[in-house]
Motif scaffolding. Structure first.
Motif, short mmCIF file in Angstrom:
data_model
loop_
_atom_site.label_atom_id
_atom_site.label_comp_id
_atom_site.label_asym_id
_atom_site.label_seq_id
_atom_site.Cartn_x
_atom_site.Cartn_y
_atom_site.Cartn_z
N MET A 1 0.79 -1.12 0.05
CA MET A 1 0.04 0.04 0.11
C MET A 1 0.66 1.45 0.02
N SER A 2 0.69 2.11 -0.74
CA SER A 2 1.50 3.40 -1.08
C SER A 2 1.20 4.40 0.40
N ALA A 3 2.07 5.16 0.59
CA ALA A 3 1.78 5.98 1.55
C ALA A 3 0.51 6.83 1.60
N LEU A 4 0.17 7.33 0.33
CA LEU A 4 -0.98 8.09 0.00
C LEU A 4 -2.07 7.29 0.52
N ALA A 5 -2.17 6.14 0.05
CA ALA A 5 -3.38 5.24 0.20
C ALA A 5 -3.59 5.01 1.61
N ASP A 15 -11.18 6.81 -2.92
CA ASP A 15 -10.22 6.85 -3.97
C ASP A 15 -10.01 8.28 -4.68
N GLU A 19 -7.05 10.74 -4.83
CA GLU A 19 -6.52 11.38 -5.90
C GLU A 19 -6.35 12.57 -6.04
N GLY A 22 -3.39 13.65 -4.07
CA GLY A 22 -2.22 13.32 -4.84
C GLY A 22 -2.00 14.50 -6.02
N THR A 26 1.26 17.00 -6.56
CA THR A 26 1.83 17.10 -7.94
C THR A 26 2.20 18.53 -8.32
N GLU A 41 8.22 13.82 -1.66
CA GLU A 41 7.50 13.00 -0.65
C GLU A 41 7.25 13.65 0.76
N LEU A 44 3.90 15.09 1.66
CA LEU A 44 2.53 14.17 2.26
C LEU A 44 2.69 13.99 3.53
N TYR A 194 2.38 11.99 11.51
CA TYR A 194 3.15 11.10 10.75
C TYR A 194 4.10 10.36 11.37
#
Length: 231
Positions: A1-5, A15, A19, A22, A26, A41, A44, A194
């Motif tokens: 699982m990604s850090a964003l997920a 979802d 996005e 994300g 970006t 990174e 986040l 975090y």
């Protein structure tokens, strides 16, 4: 699982919301005029996760009208708008170039419930009073934030301020200012947005009485002569 997920799962975001966050990151990474040195990174954690930490507060999760003072690069205001799609979020920013960036940001991320307000907070008219929540992150000393926020809040609304651990004199000054403004401090909430984060706290003030009409004072006075200054 990604850090964003993983972050989205922690705060029960779908979802589409993940996005959108994300997309925000970006734009922050690629836009040369983004008003933040924290990109890639690290953003986040330092920006997005820190902004979402306010969802631990019932008053934020249930808010329908939020004003974010000094929105700058979009945190916490834009991220909270994504997390709370039923809330109307005003991004208050006095610097025109930052406002231009915020407009690009919310357009790229498809954030339809946020709007940019190019103004000094002391000069806002009646159009932004009655807010459920006023947020502020890395903007000003706590006593100054109380003066900025109090006129914008409805009765029982909250100021939520992101801070590290405060010195006793800043806390005492904020308490004195709050009494003059119709606010009452609540217990600060220690947050751990975090892994490895330190000294993160959300300072909360509830509006318990009408703010006297003489506040806020004219632009610049809250910083120049803070209400809670012991001198």
């Amino acid at each position: 699982m990604s850090a964003l997920a993983a972050l989205a799962k922690r705060w029960s975001l779908d979802d589409r919301q993940a996005e959108q966050i994300g997309a925000v990151l970006t734009v922050l990474d690629r836009d040369e005029h983004a008003p933040s040195a924290v990109r890639g990174e690290a953003a986040l954690d330092i920006h997005a996760a820190d902004s979402l930490s306010a969802l631990a507060l019932d008053s934020v999760r249930s808010a329908h009208a939020i004003a974010d003072i000094g929105s700058g690069a979009g945190f916490p205001g834009v991220v909270l708008a994504i997390a709370l799609p039923s809330a109307s979020v005003a991004l208050i920013e006095s610097a025109s170039r930052k406002c231009e960036f915020l407009e690009r940001l919310i357009k790229a991320a498809g954030v339809e419930n946020a709007r940019v307000v190019n103004a000094r907070v002391e000069e806002l008219g009646d159009g932004l009073d009655g807010q459920d929540v006023v947020t502020a992150r890395a903007v000003a000393p706590l006593a100054v934030l109380c003066e900025y926020a109090a006129p914008l809040l409805r009765l029982d609304g909250r100021l939520v301020a992101w801070k590290g651990e405060l010195a006793a004199d800043e806390e005492a000054a904020a308490s004195r200012a709050a009494q003059l403004l119709g606010l009452r401090g609540e217990e600060a909430v220690r947050s751990a947005p975090y892994a490895g984060s330190v000294a993160h706290r959300l300072y909360v003030f509830r509006k318990v009485a009408p703010t006297p009409p003489r506040f806020p004072r004219r632009a610049g006075m809250a910083r120049k002569r803070p209400l809670g200054d012991a001198s």
